[in-house]
Design an enzyme around this catalytic site. Structure first.
Site, PDB file in Angstrom:
ATOM      1  N   VAL A  12       1.021  -1.394  -0.165  1.00  0.00           N
ATOM      2  CA  VAL A  12      -0.138  -0.176  -0.120  1.00  0.00           C
ATOM      3  C   VAL A  12       0.733   1.199   0.419  1.00  0.00           C
ATOM      4  O   VAL A  12       0.733   2.109  -0.611  1.00  0.00           O
ATOM      5  CB  VAL A  12      -1.021   0.051   1.128  1.00  0.00           C
ATOM      6  CG1 VAL A  12      -1.505   1.368   2.189  1.00  0.00           C
ATOM      7  CG2 VAL A  12      -1.963  -1.093   1.063  1.00  0.00           C
ATOM      8  N   ASP A  33      10.743   2.582   6.229  1.00  0.00           N
ATOM      9  CA  ASP A  33      10.853   1.361   6.658  1.00  0.00           C
ATOM     10  C   ASP A  33      11.547   1.237   7.335  1.00  0.00           C
ATOM     11  O   ASP A  33      12.606   1.254   7.364  1.00  0.00           O
ATOM     12  CB  ASP A  33      11.029   0.751   5.150  1.00  0.00           C
ATOM     13  CG  ASP A  33       9.568  -0.504   5.775  1.00  0.00           C
ATOM     14  OD1 ASP A  33       8.244  -0.669   5.327  1.00  0.00           O
ATOM     15  OD2 ASP A  33       9.477  -1.321   6.381  1.00  0.00           O
ATOM     16  N   ARG A  38      13.590  -3.764   2.262  1.00  0.00           N
ATOM     17  CA  ARG A  38      12.198  -3.016   1.402  1.00  0.00           C
ATOM     18  C   ARG A  38      13.126  -1.683   0.483  1.00  0.00           C
ATOM     19  O   ARG A  38      13.003  -1.933  -0.670  1.00  0.00           O
ATOM     20  CB  ARG A  38      11.204  -2.762   2.489  1.00  0.00           C
ATOM     21  CG  ARG A  38      10.585  -4.506   2.217  1.00  0.00           C
ATOM     22  CD  ARG A  38       8.830  -4.302   2.123  1.00  0.00           C
ATOM     23  NE  ARG A  38       8.311  -5.190   1.289  1.00  0.00           N
ATOM     24  CZ  ARG A  38       6.740  -5.554   1.519  1.00  0.00           C
ATOM     25  NH1 ARG A  38       6.442  -4.807   2.415  1.00  0.00           N
ATOM     26  NH2 ARG A  38       6.540  -6.730   1.290  1.00  0.00           N
ATOM     27  N   ALA A 219     -16.638  -2.667   3.262  1.00  0.00           N
ATOM     28  CA  ALA A 219     -16.771  -3.104   2.010  1.00  0.00           C
ATOM     29  C   ALA A 219     -15.270  -3.980   1.729  1.00  0.00           C
ATOM     30  O   ALA A 219     -15.875  -4.917   0.558  1.00  0.00           O
ATOM     31  CB  ALA A 219     -15.665  -1.463   1.466  1.00  0.00           C
ATOM     32  N   LEU A 223     -16.829  -7.722  -0.082  1.00  0.00           N
ATOM     33  CA  LEU A 223     -16.565  -8.107  -1.753  1.00  0.00           C
ATOM     34  C   LEU A 223     -16.438  -9.527  -0.989  1.00  0.00           C
ATOM     35  O   LEU A 223     -16.569 -10.385  -2.456  1.00  0.00           O
ATOM     36  CB  LEU A 223     -15.387  -7.241  -1.800  1.00  0.00           C
ATOM     37  CG  LEU A 223     -15.253  -5.648  -2.153  1.00  0.00           C
ATOM     38  CD1 LEU A 223     -13.845  -5.327  -2.856  1.00  0.00           C
ATOM     39  CD2 LEU A 223     -15.986  -6.247  -3.672  1.00  0.00           C
ATOM     40  N   CYS A 272      -6.141  -9.079   2.592  1.00  0.00           N
ATOM     41  CA  CYS A 272      -6.922  -8.380   3.610  1.00  0.00           C
ATOM     42  C   CYS A 272      -8.768  -8.906   3.616  1.00  0.00           C
ATOM     43  O   CYS A 272      -9.403  -8.873   5.128  1.00  0.00           O
ATOM     44  CB  CYS A 272      -7.811  -7.152   3.024  1.00  0.00           C
ATOM     45  SG  CYS A 272      -5.511  -5.705   2.636  1.00  0.00           S
ATOM     46  N   ARG A 447      -9.714 -21.808 -11.156  1.00  0.00           N
ATOM     47  CA  ARG A 447     -10.180 -20.437 -11.947  1.00  0.00           C
ATOM     48  C   ARG A 447     -11.011 -20.183 -13.274  1.00  0.00           C
ATOM     49  O   ARG A 447     -11.451 -19.304 -13.205  1.00  0.00           O
ATOM     50  CB  ARG A 447      -8.763 -19.800 -11.903  1.00  0.00           C
ATOM     51  CG  ARG A 447      -7.819 -19.206 -11.166  1.00  0.00           C
ATOM     52  CD  ARG A 447      -8.508 -18.443  -9.831  1.00  0.00           C
ATOM     53  NE  ARG A 447      -7.578 -18.823  -9.104  1.00  0.00           N
ATOM     54  CZ  ARG A 447      -7.642 -17.792  -7.723  1.00  0.00           C
ATOM     55  NH1 ARG A 447      -8.360 -16.908  -7.902  1.00  0.00           N
ATOM     56  NH2 ARG A 447      -7.040 -17.865  -6.696  1.00  0.00           N
TER      57      ARG A 447
HETATM   58  P1  NAI Z   1       3.210  -4.484   4.292  1.00  0.00           P
HETATM   59  O1  NAI Z   1       3.574  -6.163   4.970  1.00  0.00           O
HETATM   60  O2  NAI Z   1       3.490  -4.873   2.733  1.00  0.00           O
HETATM   61  O3  NAI Z   1       3.915  -3.119   4.642  1.00  0.00           O
HETATM   62  C1  NAI Z   1       3.616  -2.944   5.459  1.00  0.00           C
HETATM   63  C2  NAI Z   1       5.170  -2.275   6.209  1.00  0.00           C
HETATM   64  O4  NAI Z   1       5.256  -2.167   7.087  1.00  0.00           O
HETATM   65  C3  NAI Z   1       6.323  -3.373   6.049  1.00  0.00           C
HETATM   66  O5  NAI Z   1       7.476  -2.829   4.654  1.00  0.00           O
HETATM   67  C4  NAI Z   1       6.995  -3.074   7.264  1.00  0.00           C
HETATM   68  O6  NAI Z   1       8.516  -3.542   7.424  1.00  0.00           O
HETATM   69  C5  NAI Z   1       6.784  -1.787   7.810  1.00  0.00           C
HETATM   70  N1  NAI Z   1       6.414  -1.412   9.239  1.00  0.00           N
HETATM   71  C6  NAI Z   1       5.859  -2.206  10.102  1.00  0.00           C
HETATM   72  N2  NAI Z   1       6.020  -1.502  11.114  1.00  0.00           N
HETATM   73  C7  NAI Z   1       7.302  -0.591  10.774  1.00  0.00           C
HETATM   74  C8  NAI Z   1       7.663   0.785  12.051  1.00  0.00           C
HETATM   75  N3  NAI Z   1       7.341   0.936  13.353  1.00  0.00           N
HETATM   76  N4  NAI Z   1       8.129   1.665  10.849  1.00  0.00           N
HETATM   77  C9  NAI Z   1       8.495   1.519   9.850  1.00  0.00           C
HETATM   78  N5  NAI Z   1       7.744   0.648   8.754  1.00  0.00           N
HETATM   79  C10 NAI Z   1       7.243  -0.003   9.572  1.00  0.00           C
HETATM   80  O7  NAI Z   1       1.409  -4.160   4.397  1.00  0.00           O
HETATM   81  P2  NAI Z   1       0.121  -3.765   2.949  1.00  0.00           P
HETATM   82  O8  NAI Z   1      -0.069  -4.834   2.525  1.00  0.00           O
HETATM   83  O9  NAI Z   1       1.186  -2.684   2.383  1.00  0.00           O
HETATM   84  O10 NAI Z   1      -0.610  -3.392   4.562  1.00  0.00           O
HETATM   85  C11 NAI Z   1      -0.603  -1.900   5.154  1.00  0.00           C
HETATM   86  C12 NAI Z   1      -2.169  -2.028   5.320  1.00  0.00           C
HETATM   87  O11 NAI Z   1      -2.877  -1.941   4.184  1.00  0.00           O
HETATM   88  C13 NAI Z   1      -2.207  -3.473   6.347  1.00  0.00           C
HETATM   89  O12 NAI Z   1      -3.341  -3.164   7.509  1.00  0.00           O
HETATM   90  C14 NAI Z   1      -3.737  -3.782   5.380  1.00  0.00           C
HETATM   91  O13 NAI Z   1      -4.479  -3.949   5.545  1.00  0.00           O
HETATM   92  C15 NAI Z   1      -3.814  -2.335   4.379  1.00  0.00           C
HETATM   93  N6  NAI Z   1      -4.492  -2.035   2.980  1.00  0.00           N
HETATM   94  C16 NAI Z   1      -3.955  -3.693   2.087  1.00  0.00           C
HETATM   95  C17 NAI Z   1      -3.970  -3.161   1.237  1.00  0.00           C
HETATM   96  C18 NAI Z   1      -3.926  -4.302   0.070  1.00  0.00           C
HETATM   97  O14 NAI Z   1      -4.271  -4.650  -0.526  1.00  0.00           O
HETATM   98  N7  NAI Z   1      -2.138  -5.192   0.731  1.00  0.00           N
HETATM   99  C19 NAI Z   1      -5.427  -2.808   0.664  1.00  0.00           C
HETATM  100  C20 NAI Z   1      -5.875  -1.982   1.278  1.00  0.00           C
HETATM  101  C21 NAI Z   1      -5.100  -2.054   2.740  1.00  0.00           C
END
Ligand code: NAI
Length: 478
Positions: A12, A33, A38, A219, A223, A272, A447
């Site tokens: 995201v 991050d 990463r 949402a 879905l 999600c 699929r």
């Molecule tokens: P992700 O796991 O790909 O990224 C999260 C990042 O945050 C990681 O790289 C991690 O190292 C970093 N992180 C964690 N704690 C930290 C800190 N204290 N300081 C700095 N960096 C830190 O997760 P993703 O998929 O990006 O999801 C993030 C949020 O967005 C979640 O809550 C998810 O539910 C939500 N979300 C995800 C979607 C998706 O399609 N992946 C769509 C919409 C919402």
């Protein structure tokens, strides 16, 4: 110059900020991050995630007004607007284990913001969080405020992986929730001004904080419910001789229902849907709404049922055992056009087949062997923690081999399972595949992408979800 900092450079944080940087040249965007690997990848030619169109956007802005850094504190302290887009996994221990959201990463980000800030900040919830999280964050910040004013906004992200860049360029809506105070409304306006660079004003919706937080969970629940509805119907189609594609088409023609998201499959996946529904269930239970909680629980149960049903179909049609048999698995990502394997149904299907002692040969155009080995050996929910907190070298699952070619995967196999709808699988030379397989040769299409009749004419025994059953499969228990 407005400065934005985003904590969390994941699926995201990365794409969202890249698009903000592209559309707002006057804003400086830094994505930070704690994961060094990463950030290194974001600064290299090999981005850490695959998403069509992402590379072009990043290349256009990186080094101009888009930066990736591990210097979290510096960039947080300099920012005017801080997005928090960190992991919000399902709790695995303690109160609410298996359902509630684990806000460890969110809380540590909030405490860090409080520690390093020396000027007023707008803090934006980008992660999906339980309703009322903003209140908790507000407390952490205000109790440590040193006179600084913090405004918390909820701005949940609705992008879908695989089409993230398209979704960000042209969102159905942008949702911003904030406090109904003059300061809260000013903060909403500041964030609105960012999106207004490219999103038409009538698509930017503003609400109170709790509506915005809950809308995201709602949402995703709607879905996922749609997928479970069509999947539940697919089981009935198989039992009655109806065809799920025809049923879905007829149902979707009703403009009140609409045609999208009605493809039957082996089940939904992704990071999600399950996590957010579990979170919703937990919130309902905490509010004493047990009937509402059990209503949503059923969406996950049907998804698990669909994955089990698929495995049972494979095993039962191959003489009730796959022990020692080579099964080709085509596709491991949770859907096409992404390398993301979080909660992919392929994990449960592969584990089910391995439980019956199959030998698996897996091919996915975007997923590495290392990732697959990790996914098959990690405990439930462990995947949703930052990479550096996961086990370094998980146990290798020996009965699994990984190849970079669909023909190699299927060679001398007894059966083929299609688990991701990658376009390239639609144009495979199935005659060539059949000629190189053990007989009888089976295709299990999770699929619904193959031409069932054509494959049956070649000689395959074909199982396709929700389609009239192959005579071979009729009467088999599954
Ligand atoms: P992700 O796991 O790909 O990224 C999260 C990042 O945050 C990681 O790289 C991690 O190292 C970093 N992180 C964690 N704690 C930290 C800190 N204290 N300081 C700095 N960096 C830190 O997760 P993703 O998929 O990006 O999801 C993030 C949020 O967005 C979640 O809550 C998810 O539910 C939500 N979300 C995800 C979607 C998706 O399609 N992946 C769509 C919409 C919402």
């Amino acid at each position: 110059m407005v400065k934005i900092c985003c904590i969390g450079a994941g699926y995201v944080g990365g794409p969202t900020m890249a698009v903000i940087a592209l559309k707002c040249p006057s804003i400086e965007v830094v994505v930070v991050d704690i994961s060094v690997s990463r950030i290194t990848a974001w600064n290299s030619d090999q981005l850490p995630i695959y998403e069509p169109g992402l590379e072009q956007v990043v290349k256009q802005c990186r080094g101009n007004n888009l930066f990736f850094s591990t210097d979290v504190e510096k960039h947080v302290s300099e920012a005017d607007i801080i997005f928090v887009s960190v992991n919000t996994p399902t709790k695995t221990r303690g109160l609410g284990a298996g359902k509630a959201a684990d806000l460890t990463y969110w809380e540590s980000a909030a405490r860090m913001i409080a520690n390093v800030s020396t000027s007023n900040k707008i803090v934006v919830e980008k992660s999906t969080v339980p309703v009322k999280t903003a209140e908790a964050i507000e407390k952490i910040l205000s109790f440590n405020s040193k006179g600084i004013n913090y405004q918390i906004l909820s701005n949940p992200e609705f992008l879908a992986e695989g089409t993230a860049i398209q979704d960000l360029f042209n969102p159905d809506r942008v949702l911003i929730g904030g406090r109904e105070t003059p300061e809260g409304q000013r903060a909403i306006q500041a964030l609105k001004d960012v999106y207004a660079h490219w999103v038409p004003e009538d698509r930017i919706i503003t609400t109170n904080l709790w509506s915005a937080e809950l809308s995201k969970l709602a949402a995703n629940a709607f879905l996922a419910q749609r997928i479970s509805s069509v999947n539940a119907m697919s089981a009935l189609c198989e039992a009655t001789g109806a065809d799920i594609a025809q049923v879905a088409d007829a149902v979707g023609k009703d403009t009140r229902i609409g045609p999208k998201f009605l493809n039957a499959s082996v089940g939904f996946g992704g990071s999600c849907f399950q996590k957010d529904i579990l979170n919703l269930i937990y919130i309902c239970e905490c509010n004493g709404l047990t009937e509402v909680a059990s209503y949503w629980k059923q969406v996950i149960k049907v998804n698990d049922y669909q994955k089990n049903r698929f495995v049972n179909k494979v095993v039962s049609s191959m003489f009730n055992t796959v022990s020692g048999k080579k099964i080709a698995v085509l596709g491991f990502a949770f859907k096409k056009d992404t390398g993301d394997t979080r909660e992919t149904p392929a994990i449960d299907v592969c584990k089910g087949l391995l439980g019956d002692k199959a030998r698996l040969s897996i091919y996915d155009p975007q997923v590495t062997e290392d990732q697959i080995q990790r996914d098959l050996s990690l405990n439930k929910f462990d995947w949703d923690h930052p990479v550096h907190l996961q086990p370094m070298s998980p146990n290798t699952v020996k009965q699994v081999s990984f190849v970079w070619d669909a023909y190699e995967a299927t060679k001398e196999s007894h059966g083929v399972c299609i688990l991701t709808e990658w376009d390239e699988f639609k144009s495979l030379d199935f005659q060539r595949i059949f000629d190189n397989m053990q007989k009888p040769a089976f295709v299990f299409d999770g699929r619904n992408i193959v031409d069932v009749k054509k494959l049956r004419d070649i000689g395959f025994i074909v199982y396709s979800i929700g389609k009239p059953l192959d005579p071979w499969l009729k009467g088999m228990s599954a």
